[in-house]
Design an enzyme around this catalytic site. Structure first.
Site, PDB file in Angstrom:
ATOM      1  N   GLN A   1      12.440 -16.777 -22.399  1.00  0.00           N
ATOM      2  CA  GLN A   1      12.969 -15.808 -23.434  1.00  0.00           C
ATOM      3  C   GLN A   1      12.173 -14.739 -23.548  1.00  0.00           C
ATOM      4  OE1 GLN A   1      13.566 -19.171 -26.958  1.00  0.00           O
ATOM      5  NE2 GLN A   1      14.059 -17.026 -27.755  1.00  0.00           N
TER       6      GLN A   1
ATOM      7  N   SER B   1       8.844 -21.321 -19.387  1.00  0.00           N
ATOM      8  CA  SER B   1       9.345 -21.803 -20.664  1.00  0.00           C
ATOM      9  C   SER B   1      10.695 -22.571 -20.565  1.00  0.00           C
ATOM     10  CB  SER B   1       9.065 -20.924 -21.854  1.00  0.00           C
ATOM     11  OG  SER B   1       9.353 -21.603 -22.840  1.00  0.00           O
ATOM     12  N   LEU B   2      11.713 -21.800 -21.204  1.00  0.00           N
ATOM     13  CA  LEU B   2      12.995 -22.082 -21.163  1.00  0.00           C
ATOM     14  C   LEU B   2      13.433 -21.871 -19.792  1.00  0.00           C
ATOM     15  CD1 LEU B   2      16.030 -22.004 -22.010  1.00  0.00           C
ATOM     16  CD2 LEU B   2      15.821 -19.463 -22.263  1.00  0.00           C
TER      17      LEU B   2
ATOM     18  N   ARG C   1      18.052 -27.100 -28.407  1.00  0.00           N
ATOM     19  CA  ARG C   1      16.713 -26.933 -28.304  1.00  0.00           C
ATOM     20  C   ARG C   1      16.453 -25.741 -29.169  1.00  0.00           C
ATOM     21  NH1 ARG C   1      13.193 -23.932 -24.879  1.00  0.00           N
ATOM     22  NH2 ARG C   1      11.154 -24.507 -24.441  1.00  0.00           N
TER      23      ARG C   1
ATOM     24  N   HIS D   1       5.526 -23.735 -28.204  1.00  0.00           N
ATOM     25  CA  HIS D   1       4.448 -24.267 -27.506  1.00  0.00           C
ATOM     26  C   HIS D   1       3.244 -24.696 -28.318  1.00  0.00           C
ATOM     27  CE1 HIS D   1       7.299 -23.468 -24.086  1.00  0.00           C
ATOM     28  NE2 HIS D   1       7.129 -22.371 -24.446  1.00  0.00           N
TER      29      HIS D   1
ATOM     30  N   GLN E   1       6.446 -29.950 -23.238  1.00  0.00           N
ATOM     31  CA  GLN E   1       6.574 -28.649 -23.127  1.00  0.00           C
ATOM     32  C   GLN E   1       6.692 -27.765 -24.435  1.00  0.00           C
ATOM     33  OE1 GLN E   1       9.564 -26.038 -22.646  1.00  0.00           O
ATOM     34  NE2 GLN E   1       9.292 -25.558 -20.514  1.00  0.00           N
TER      35      GLN E   1
END
Length: 310
Positions: free
Chosen positions: A11, A91-92, A116, A201, A250
Site C-alpha cells: 500500500q 507488506s501486502l 484482509r 503491523h 505479519q
C-alpha cells in the site's frame, strides 16, 4: 543468465490509471481484470482507471495493487522465461509474491486481500488508529523511544523498516502526534503523522489475525515454485503451514523489508519490481548496490527484458 529476485510493492504504491497501459496492450491484462471483476463483483476498470474514492479505502486498495502487480508479473513471464531465486513483497506485496511463487491463485489472492483489508479496517474502526513516517533516526533509537512510551501507557510500535533512517510507526494517532516533538528532539529530520485510519503491523490488529487465518487455510496452496521471503523473519519459507503462520503474524509484527534485502542480496545479481511505480526501486537504491529494474508498464517491461538479455 543473471540471477534475479522478483519484488512486489504494498500500500502506498496505488495511483489512478495504474495498469492502464497493460490493459490497452495485453490480452492477458484484459482477461485478468475481467475475471477479477467477476470474482469480487467490483468493476476493476473503474476502480483502476477512473477517479474514485474507493481506491483509497484499504479493502479496495489491496486487491487493486495485487491485481496490477500480478498482471505485470504474468505478462513478464509470458515474454521472458526467467525463474527467480526467490520472491519478496513489502507488506501486502507478500501476497503478490505468493501469487508469483505459485502458492496461491491470483483470484483467490484478490479475494483474500479484499477480506484482509476489511478485517484491518474493522480492527481499527473507532480506535483512532494511525501511522507516522520518521526520517533521520536509527532503528535502535526509535525502538527505545517506543518501548519507553509504551511503558507509560502510549500505544506506538515500529511498523515498517524501510531503509536506514526511514521507519514507519503504527499506533493510536493521538499518541503518535504527542510524540512528534520527542522524535524531533531525538534527532529526527521529519516526523509526519500520515493520513491513515488503519495501524498496520502492530498489536491493534489482533482481531484481524483471528478473522484472516481461516481464509489463509482455505486459499493457500502447498505448491511453492520458489522460496518466498517473510516480512516477519526476513527468511525464506516454502510451505503452506509456514505461510499461514507467517502471514498471520505479519499483521501484528513489523515489516522487515530492509533486513530482507540485506539478508538475500548476495543470492542475486539484481531485483525486478512488479507493479505500479518504483517505490521499492527507490528504497533499494538506499539499501543495496545491486540494481533494481521495474515492470510498471509495457515500456519498462521491454527495457527490463533488454537488460536481462545484455
Amino acid at each position: 543468465m543473471k540471477k534475479v529476485a522478483f519484488i512486489f510493492p504494498g500500500q502506498g504504491s496505488q495511483k489512478v490509471g495504474m495498469g492502464k497501459d497493460f490493459f490497452d496492450n495485453s490480452d492477458i491484462a484484459k482477461e485478468m481484470i475481467s475475471k477479477a471483476s467477476d470474482r469480487l463483483g467490483i468493476d476493476f476498470k473503474e476502480l483502476l482507471f477512473e477517479e474514485n474514492e474507493m481506491l483509497g479505502k484499504t479493502e479496495y486498495t489491496q486487491p487493486a495493487i495485487l491485481l496490477v502487480s500480478s498482471i505485470a508479473n504474468a505478462i513478464f513471464k509470458d515474454k521472458c522465461n526467467v525463474k527467480p531465486e526467490f520472491v519478496l513483497g513489502h507488506s501486502l506485496g507478500e501476497f503478490s509474491a505468493l501469487v508469483s511463487a505459485g502458492a496461491i491463485d491470483y483470484l483467490d489472492a484478490i479475494e483474500l486481500v479484499h477480506k484482509r483489508g476489511k478485517f484491518m479496517n474493522d480492527a481499527c474502526s473507532g480506535s483512532g488508529a494511525g501511522m507516522m513516517a520518521l526520517v533521520g533516526l536509527d532503528d535502535t533509537k526509535v525502538e527505545e523511544i517506543c518501548e519507553n512510551q509504551r511503558k507509560s501507557g502510549l500505544k506506538v510500535w515500529p511498523a515498517n523498516y524501510n531503509m536506514d533512517g526511514q521507519l514507519v510507526l503504527a499506533g493510536l494517532k493521538d499518541d503518535l502526534e504527542s510524540l512528534v516533538d520527542t522524535f524531533k528532539e531525538a534527532g529526527a529530520k521529519r516526523a509526519i503523522v500520515l493520513d491513515m485510519s488503519v495501524a498496520s503491523h502492530c498489536e491493534l490488529l489482533e482481531s484481524a489475525v483471528e478473522n484472516l487465518r481461516p481464509y489463509l487455510e482455505e486459499y493457500l496452496l502447498d505448491t511453492f515454485d520458489v522460496d518466498t521471503i517473510s516480512n516477519v523473519t526476513a527468511q525464506a519459507y516454502n510451505t503452506k503451514e509456514e505461510a499461514i503462520d507467517l502471514l498471520s503474524e505479519q499483521l501484528i509484527n513489523p515489516v522487515k523489508y530492509k533486513h530482507s534485502i540485506l539478508s538475500k542480496e548476495s543470492d542475486v545479481d539484481l531485483f525486478i519490481e512488479f507493479g505500479n511505480g518504483i517505490v521499492l526501486k527507490g528504497l533499494n537504491r538506499k539499501i543495496t548496490k545491486k540494481a533494481t529494474l521495474n515492470v510498471s508498464d509495457m515500456s519498462s517491461l521491454e527495457k527490463t527484458i533488454e537488460a536481462l538479455n545484455e
